[in-house]
Write a protein that holds these residues in place. Structure first.
Motif, PDB file in Angstrom:
ATOM      1  N   SER A 185      38.426  17.321  39.358  1.00  0.00           N
ATOM      2  CA  SER A 185      38.980  16.670  38.174  1.00  0.00           C
ATOM      3  C   SER A 185      38.355  16.821  36.870  1.00  0.00           C
ATOM      4  O   SER A 185      38.998  16.993  35.773  1.00  0.00           O
ATOM      5  CB  SER A 185      39.360  15.275  38.052  1.00  0.00           C
ATOM      6  OG  SER A 185      38.164  14.672  38.185  1.00  0.00           O
ATOM      7  N   CYS A 186      37.431  17.609  37.042  1.00  0.00           N
ATOM      8  CA  CYS A 186      36.246  17.881  35.936  1.00  0.00           C
ATOM      9  C   CYS A 186      36.410  19.112  35.338  1.00  0.00           C
ATOM     10  O   CYS A 186      36.378  19.752  34.250  1.00  0.00           O
ATOM     11  CB  CYS A 186      34.971  17.572  36.107  1.00  0.00           C
ATOM     12  SG  CYS A 186      34.220  16.067  35.781  1.00  0.00           S
ATOM     13  N   THR A 187      36.259  20.036  36.350  1.00  0.00           N
ATOM     14  CA  THR A 187      36.202  21.791  35.996  1.00  0.00           C
ATOM     15  C   THR A 187      37.637  22.132  35.784  1.00  0.00           C
ATOM     16  O   THR A 187      38.066  23.307  36.620  1.00  0.00           O
ATOM     17  CB  THR A 187      35.434  22.241  37.212  1.00  0.00           C
ATOM     18  OG1 THR A 187      35.932  22.094  38.372  1.00  0.00           O
ATOM     19  CG2 THR A 187      34.102  21.912  37.275  1.00  0.00           C
ATOM     20  N   VAL A 188      38.418  21.460  34.951  1.00  0.00           N
ATOM     21  CA  VAL A 188      39.965  21.802  34.810  1.00  0.00           C
ATOM     22  C   VAL A 188      39.866  22.122  33.314  1.00  0.00           C
ATOM     23  O   VAL A 188      39.451  21.638  32.394  1.00  0.00           O
ATOM     24  CB  VAL A 188      40.807  21.048  35.541  1.00  0.00           C
ATOM     25  CG1 VAL A 188      40.915  21.204  37.241  1.00  0.00           C
ATOM     26  CG2 VAL A 188      40.466  19.606  35.212  1.00  0.00           C
ATOM     27  N   GLN A 189      41.129  22.331  32.946  1.00  0.00           N
ATOM     28  CA  GLN A 189      41.650  22.834  31.730  1.00  0.00           C
ATOM     29  C   GLN A 189      41.688  21.252  30.776  1.00  0.00           C
ATOM     30  O   GLN A 189      41.218  21.553  29.348  1.00  0.00           O
ATOM     31  CB  GLN A 189      42.969  23.489  31.475  1.00  0.00           C
ATOM     32  CG  GLN A 189      43.110  24.772  32.051  1.00  0.00           C
ATOM     33  CD  GLN A 189      43.630  25.683  31.104  1.00  0.00           C
ATOM     34  OE1 GLN A 189      43.379  25.756  29.727  1.00  0.00           O
ATOM     35  NE2 GLN A 189      44.410  26.622  31.731  1.00  0.00           N
ATOM     36  N   HIS A 190      41.735  20.276  31.211  1.00  0.00           N
ATOM     37  CA  HIS A 190      41.910  19.134  30.716  1.00  0.00           C
ATOM     38  C   HIS A 190      40.787  18.117  31.190  1.00  0.00           C
ATOM     39  O   HIS A 190      41.011  17.004  31.648  1.00  0.00           O
ATOM     40  CB  HIS A 190      43.397  18.404  30.653  1.00  0.00           C
ATOM     41  CG  HIS A 190      44.450  19.376  30.428  1.00  0.00           C
ATOM     42  ND1 HIS A 190      44.441  19.402  29.003  1.00  0.00           N
ATOM     43  CD2 HIS A 190      44.977  20.050  30.999  1.00  0.00           C
ATOM     44  CE1 HIS A 190      45.508  20.209  28.848  1.00  0.00           C
ATOM     45  NE2 HIS A 190      45.943  20.655  30.021  1.00  0.00           N
ATOM     46  N   GLY A 191      39.696  18.757  31.510  1.00  0.00           N
ATOM     47  CA  GLY A 191      38.526  17.903  32.265  1.00  0.00           C
ATOM     48  C   GLY A 191      38.149  16.897  31.580  1.00  0.00           C
ATOM     49  O   GLY A 191      38.014  15.685  32.160  1.00  0.00           O
ATOM     50  N   THR A 192      37.850  16.799  30.333  1.00  0.00           N
ATOM     51  CA  THR A 192      37.388  15.648  29.583  1.00  0.00           C
ATOM     52  C   THR A 192      38.540  14.620  29.542  1.00  0.00           C
ATOM     53  O   THR A 192      38.454  13.569  29.468  1.00  0.00           O
ATOM     54  CB  THR A 192      36.858  16.004  28.318  1.00  0.00           C
ATOM     55  OG1 THR A 192      35.843  17.056  28.365  1.00  0.00           O
ATOM     56  CG2 THR A 192      36.465  14.849  27.276  1.00  0.00           C
ATOM     57  N   LEU A 193      39.610  15.062  29.364  1.00  0.00           N
ATOM     58  CA  LEU A 193      40.881  13.994  29.285  1.00  0.00           C
ATOM     59  C   LEU A 193      41.007  13.242  30.606  1.00  0.00           C
ATOM     60  O   LEU A 193      41.130  12.038  30.857  1.00  0.00           O
ATOM     61  CB  LEU A 193      42.237  14.482  28.981  1.00  0.00           C
ATOM     62  CG  LEU A 193      42.208  15.241  27.365  1.00  0.00           C
ATOM     63  CD1 LEU A 193      43.807  15.630  27.481  1.00  0.00           C
ATOM     64  CD2 LEU A 193      41.990  14.223  26.163  1.00  0.00           C
ATOM     65  N   ALA A 194      40.902  14.064  31.793  1.00  0.00           N
ATOM     66  CA  ALA A 194      40.909  13.396  33.224  1.00  0.00           C
ATOM     67  C   ALA A 194      39.896  12.605  33.155  1.00  0.00           C
ATOM     68  O   ALA A 194      40.099  11.265  33.937  1.00  0.00           O
ATOM     69  CB  ALA A 194      40.723  14.468  34.214  1.00  0.00           C
ATOM     70  N   LEU A 250      37.666  27.450  28.964  1.00  0.00           N
ATOM     71  CA  LEU A 250      36.920  26.306  28.888  1.00  0.00           C
ATOM     72  C   LEU A 250      37.641  25.215  28.368  1.00  0.00           C
ATOM     73  O   LEU A 250      38.724  25.149  27.922  1.00  0.00           O
ATOM     74  CB  LEU A 250      36.105  26.577  27.775  1.00  0.00           C
ATOM     75  CG  LEU A 250      34.992  27.636  27.818  1.00  0.00           C
ATOM     76  CD1 LEU A 250      33.991  27.875  26.575  1.00  0.00           C
ATOM     77  CD2 LEU A 250      34.009  27.794  28.954  1.00  0.00           C
ATOM     78  N   ASP A 251      37.375  24.008  28.841  1.00  0.00           N
ATOM     79  CA  ASP A 251      37.680  22.552  28.514  1.00  0.00           C
ATOM     80  C   ASP A 251      36.947  22.493  26.889  1.00  0.00           C
ATOM     81  O   ASP A 251      35.951  22.690  26.873  1.00  0.00           O
ATOM     82  CB  ASP A 251      37.175  21.414  29.413  1.00  0.00           C
ATOM     83  CG  ASP A 251      37.578  20.097  28.750  1.00  0.00           C
ATOM     84  OD1 ASP A 251      38.474  19.921  28.247  1.00  0.00           O
ATOM     85  OD2 ASP A 251      36.578  19.359  29.001  1.00  0.00           O
ATOM     86  N   PRO A 252      37.964  22.403  26.127  1.00  0.00           N
ATOM     87  CA  PRO A 252      37.579  22.918  24.630  1.00  0.00           C
ATOM     88  C   PRO A 252      36.520  21.374  24.177  1.00  0.00           C
ATOM     89  O   PRO A 252      35.618  22.003  23.303  1.00  0.00           O
ATOM     90  CB  PRO A 252      38.760  22.838  23.725  1.00  0.00           C
ATOM     91  CG  PRO A 252      39.957  22.105  24.664  1.00  0.00           C
ATOM     92  CD  PRO A 252      39.505  22.471  26.142  1.00  0.00           C
ATOM     93  N   LEU A 253      36.534  20.279  24.758  1.00  0.00           N
ATOM     94  CA  LEU A 253      35.999  19.169  24.142  1.00  0.00           C
ATOM     95  C   LEU A 253      34.614  19.395  24.773  1.00  0.00           C
ATOM     96  O   LEU A 253      33.414  18.973  24.203  1.00  0.00           O
ATOM     97  CB  LEU A 253      36.471  17.816  24.651  1.00  0.00           C
ATOM     98  CG  LEU A 253      37.723  17.303  23.715  1.00  0.00           C
ATOM     99  CD1 LEU A 253      38.361  16.048  24.140  1.00  0.00           C
ATOM    100  CD2 LEU A 253      37.226  17.338  22.432  1.00  0.00           C
ATOM    101  N   SER A 254      34.247  19.818  25.999  1.00  0.00           N
ATOM    102  CA  SER A 254      33.018  19.574  26.598  1.00  0.00           C
ATOM    103  C   SER A 254      32.493  21.156  26.777  1.00  0.00           C
ATOM    104  O   SER A 254      31.209  21.282  26.895  1.00  0.00           O
ATOM    105  CB  SER A 254      33.301  19.112  28.201  1.00  0.00           C
ATOM    106  OG  SER A 254      34.135  19.910  29.106  1.00  0.00           O
ATOM    107  N   GLY A 255      33.330  22.137  26.710  1.00  0.00           N
ATOM    108  CA  GLY A 255      32.543  23.473  26.995  1.00  0.00           C
ATOM    109  C   GLY A 255      32.734  23.731  28.326  1.00  0.00           C
ATOM    110  O   GLY A 255      31.965  24.793  28.820  1.00  0.00           O
ATOM    111  N   ASN A 256      33.118  22.718  29.159  1.00  0.00           N
ATOM    112  CA  ASN A 256      33.076  23.261  30.657  1.00  0.00           C
ATOM    113  C   ASN A 256      34.078  24.225  31.111  1.00  0.00           C
ATOM    114  O   ASN A 256      34.978  24.289  30.581  1.00  0.00           O
ATOM    115  CB  ASN A 256      33.310  21.968  31.540  1.00  0.00           C
ATOM    116  CG  ASN A 256      32.376  21.627  32.643  1.00  0.00           C
ATOM    117  OD1 ASN A 256      31.730  21.027  32.630  1.00  0.00           O
ATOM    118  ND2 ASN A 256      33.140  22.200  33.736  1.00  0.00           N
ATOM    119  N   ALA A 257      33.346  25.056  32.092  1.00  0.00           N
ATOM    120  CA  ALA A 257      33.993  26.145  32.529  1.00  0.00           C
ATOM    121  C   ALA A 257      35.341  25.588  33.303  1.00  0.00           C
ATOM    122  O   ALA A 257      35.126  24.666  34.026  1.00  0.00           O
ATOM    123  CB  ALA A 257      33.314  27.102  33.420  1.00  0.00           C
TER     124      ALA A 257
END
Ligand code: SF4
Length: 743
Positions: free
Chosen positions: A300-309, A723-730
């Motif tokens: 649920s983290c390494t996805v397009q909406h990871g920070t929202l999730a 990237l998840d735009p808020l966190s920069g996570n791949a």
């Protein structure tokens, strides 16, 4: 003659206590330490293989220095001379940001990795920091930063006491838990069921954890935030919101009600492939349970909406009154946490204080996305200097970051690179200097990071089980010397680094009214520190200033290193307890339920309601006998279920003409790989799965066993742009791929 020695296992986040059998200086066996206050004898196959991991003959024994294009063994003096000579001119000519620092995941599994990199980075003054967090859990840090004002304030499910557990994107039966340190996680799930509790698992794969669940929901990958938002909607719609004791500490509930208005179960069902009735049932069960916890992890983290999730996981815990209560999700209190300050408004959490040079990605928690490391090196255009020199500590981004081929080339173009790594691997083979730390049996151990995520408060410390081999250098000394070499103090005593940190910490503590040492003389306090080494004195300092500490004599029964050494199996500090509002550091001093950056990202989630690309999507998977790219060189931990295969559902296999065991080509935006197919109903239709950390087929490495069964690098399917735009996570899960049968 054999003897036994205690050692906390560093091979995953569960931190089990081990009893090692040692013959001479060789670890020949490992079993669970039954007297360990936390793990009570639990061990998994990785821990049982501690001796094999420790004694891997491919571990480097001496530093390597590049001469005439080749890496050759050198003395430690030659190696640090080469670091100072190679690094200083780059810094002096191009400035501190021209030096990149990459910290890999094993850093959080060693004392040295926890203590010294912050000093190294501060000493360098570079903003070019990249870590494994942005291919893993950065969304959780960002959501915690925004909700609680502290990116490291991560609530963990109270596994031992909860009545209802909802796992999303987590497979603890294979991973043994992550962002939730819990030895014997599987046993804790079974105990939950045995006491009449319920376990629900949301995962596109029918994992071993899912098989244990009362309810398994095979969601479409990447849509977790939509499903969680719909659950929040149901809680509001059916008037199930009950903040309870949290009420005075939370703001923004009504704004949140408005914000989730569009995410009805009926609206998200088409995107998630979860029917509306099931979503409503999930929300009702969560609200009805006497205590409950929602826990989300890598899927649920390494996805397009990871920070929202990640944010919504906590939102559901808050709306049901389960945050900060026993049986819900609580904030651990580690023994080396800073002295708790009085509750009240804090500085808050800021994102985007600076941006990456080329892609203008915002920093998060002081880090830039690992996905953009290659472009920060190989692209001259952009504000400021490219990264021209690199310090990689326990990092293998050629395998762990998107588009390893591009990074591989970029690393070759660097003016200078130093790797602190026990192996000559896909990344360290590019270095000009490789500094190998000793095997874990020769290092002390304390879990600074994982105790802040533990499901029970406790503290343990183990000294090296085996003396440092002749010619070896302690990892703490390697990192201290490296810090001195790159900050213009090459050749100074390493104690200077420890003394600096201890002096600064005490100098600050005596000025703060809430610390037990307020107003005292730092020199008098320094003289009281005990320990056989600088790092031990450092640990003593943190324990004594910490929430359970002796406060340098103020609380004589409190913790100190001396007291901890009297308890070789650790000291139990009790179950997790409610702590709010003390941990909050938001500007308002409350939990800010709908922070502005989250509200600003919700329109993107609304668009996802109607976006449903055709074709297959890829997810990762975790194996019990593996951990990222670390374990593939250990024969006893490879083979069997730990194989790099492409899992595909029988329906998809039939449609595409894919046979079990045959080679298939997988193509993504960043490239293609060929792997053996594993036809299984363990993945849902429309989804294929490849594990990460593989691809050990590059020349110039010294990983002899891994090279015999190299697997393929799943990250080569990515081009680094998602990237998840808020966190920069791949974005590593839920990515579109094409699969073609080749044989
Ligand atoms: S569960 Fe993790 S910490 Fe425990 S023995 Fe296994 S690898 Fe080591």
């Amino acid at each position: 003659m054999s003897r036994t020695a205690l050692r906390i296992c560093p091979l995953c986040e569960a931190t089990c206590g081990l009893t090692l059998t040692v013959e001479g200086t060789r670890v020949t066996g490992a079993r669970g330490d039954r007297d360990d206050v936390f793990s009570r004898g639990f061990i998994c196959p990785k821990g049982a293989a501690f001796g094999a991991v420790d004694g891997d003959p491919d571990r480097l024994r001496a530093p390597l220095v590049r001469k005439d294009g080749e890496l050759r063994e050198a003395t430690w003096e030659e190696a640090f001379d080469a670091v100072a000579t190679g690094m200083r001119p780059v810094i002096e000519r191009y400035g501190p940001n021209s030096v990149g620092v990459v910290l890999g995941n094993p850093n959080v599994h060693t004392m040295a990795g926890a203590l010294y990199p912050p000093v190294l980075i501060a000493g360098l003054g570079t903003r070019s920091l990249f870590t494994a967090s942005t291919v893993d859990q950065m969304p959780k840090h960002v959501s915690s930063g925004l909700l609680y004002g502290d990116a490291n304030a991560i609530p963990v499910p109270d596994l031992d006491h909860t009545d209802h557990l909802l796992l999303i994107g987590a497979n603890p039966l294979e991973s043994n838990g992550s962002l939730c340190t819990a030895p014997d996680f599987p046993g804790k799930l079974k105990a939950l069921k045995a006491r009449g509790g319920t376990l629900s698992v949301i995962d596109p794969r029918h994992t071993r954890t899912a098989r244990l669940a009362d309810r398994h929901i095979a969601i479409r990958p990447g849509t977790d935030a939509l499903l969680l938002a719909a659950m929040a909607y149901v809680l509001f719609e059916e008037e199930l919101v009950e903040l309870g004791a949290l009420t005075p500490h939370v703001q923004g509930t009504e704004e949140l009600r408005d914000a989730v208005r569009d995410f009805t179960p009926e609206a998200v069902t088409g995107a998630c492939d979860v029917d509306a009735a099931t979503i409503r049932a999930l929300a009702r069960e969560l609200a009805a349970a006497p205590t409950a916890a929602v826990y989300g992890r890598i899927g649920s983290c390494t996805v397009q909406h990871g920070t929202l999730a990640s944010w919504l996981v906590d939102v559901l815990n808050i709306l049901t009154g389960n945050l900060d209560r026993p049986g819900g999700a609580l904030f651990p209190q580690a023994a080396t946490d800073r002295t708790p300050r009085p509750a009240g408004p804090g500085r808050g959490f800021a994102l985007g204080r600076w941006r990456s040079r080329v892609g203008q990605h915002p920093e998060a928690k002081g880090e830039l996305p690992l996905s953009v490391l290659a472009e920060e090196i190989d692209t001259a255009t952009g504000a400021g200097e490219p990264v021209r020199a690199l310090i990689a500590v326990a990092a293998n981004p050629v395998l762990s970051a998107p588009d390893g081929d591009r990074l591989d080339k970029a690393l070759d173009s660097l003016d200078f690179m130093v790797s602190v790594d026990p192996y000559l691997n896909e990344t360290s083979r590019h270095a000009h200097v490789v500094l190998p730390p000793p095997p874990p049996s020769q290092s002390p151990h304390h879990d600074f990071a994982f105790n802040t995520l533990a499901v029970r408060n406790q503290v343990r410390y183990t000294r090296p089980a085996v003396p440092l081999e002749p010619g070896r250098m302690a990892e703490t000394e390697i990192l201290a010397r490296l810090t001195l070499a790159v900050t213009g103090m090459h050749g100074a005593e390493t104690a200077a680094v420890d003394d600096l940190v201890i002096g600064q910490t005490l100098g600050k503590a005596v000025k703060e009214p809430h610390t037990p040492v307020h107003g005292r003389d730092p020199k008098e306090l320094t003289a009281q520190l005990t320990g056989e080494s600088g790092p031990e004195r450092w640990l003593d300092l943190m324990l004594r200033l910490g929430p359970y500490g002796d406060g340098f004599g103020v609380r004589p029964d409190g913790l100190s290193l001396a007291k901890l050494l009297e308890h070789p199996h650790g000291i139990d500090l009790g179950p997790l307890r409610p702590r709010l509002p003390q941990p909050l550091k938001t500007r308002s001093g409350t939990v800010e339920l709908l922070p502005q950056p989250i509200a600003d990202d919700l329109p993107r989630l609304r668009r996802a309601l109607t976006e449903r690309p055709d074709g297959l999507v890829l997810v990762g998977r975790r194996h019990l006998r593996s951990n990222n790219s670390w374990m593939h060189n250990i024969p006893v931990l490879t083979g069997g279920s730990n194989r790099c295969t492409l899992q595909i559902h029988p329906e998809d296999a039939e449609r595409l003409g894919v046979r079990d065991g045959a080679a298939v080509r997988v193509k993504g935006a960043g490239g293609e790989v060929t792997a053996a197919a594993e036809v299984t109903d363990g993945v849902r239709p429309g989804v294929v799965s490849l594990p990460h950390g593989w691809g050990h087929d590059r020349p110039g490495t010294r990983l002899s066993h891994a090279a015999t069964d190299p697997g393929v690098n799943v990250n080569q399917l990515l081009d680094g742009s998602l990237l998840d735009p808020l966190s920069g996570n791949a974005v590593l899960n839920g990515i579109p791929v094409e699969v073609t049968a080749t044989g």
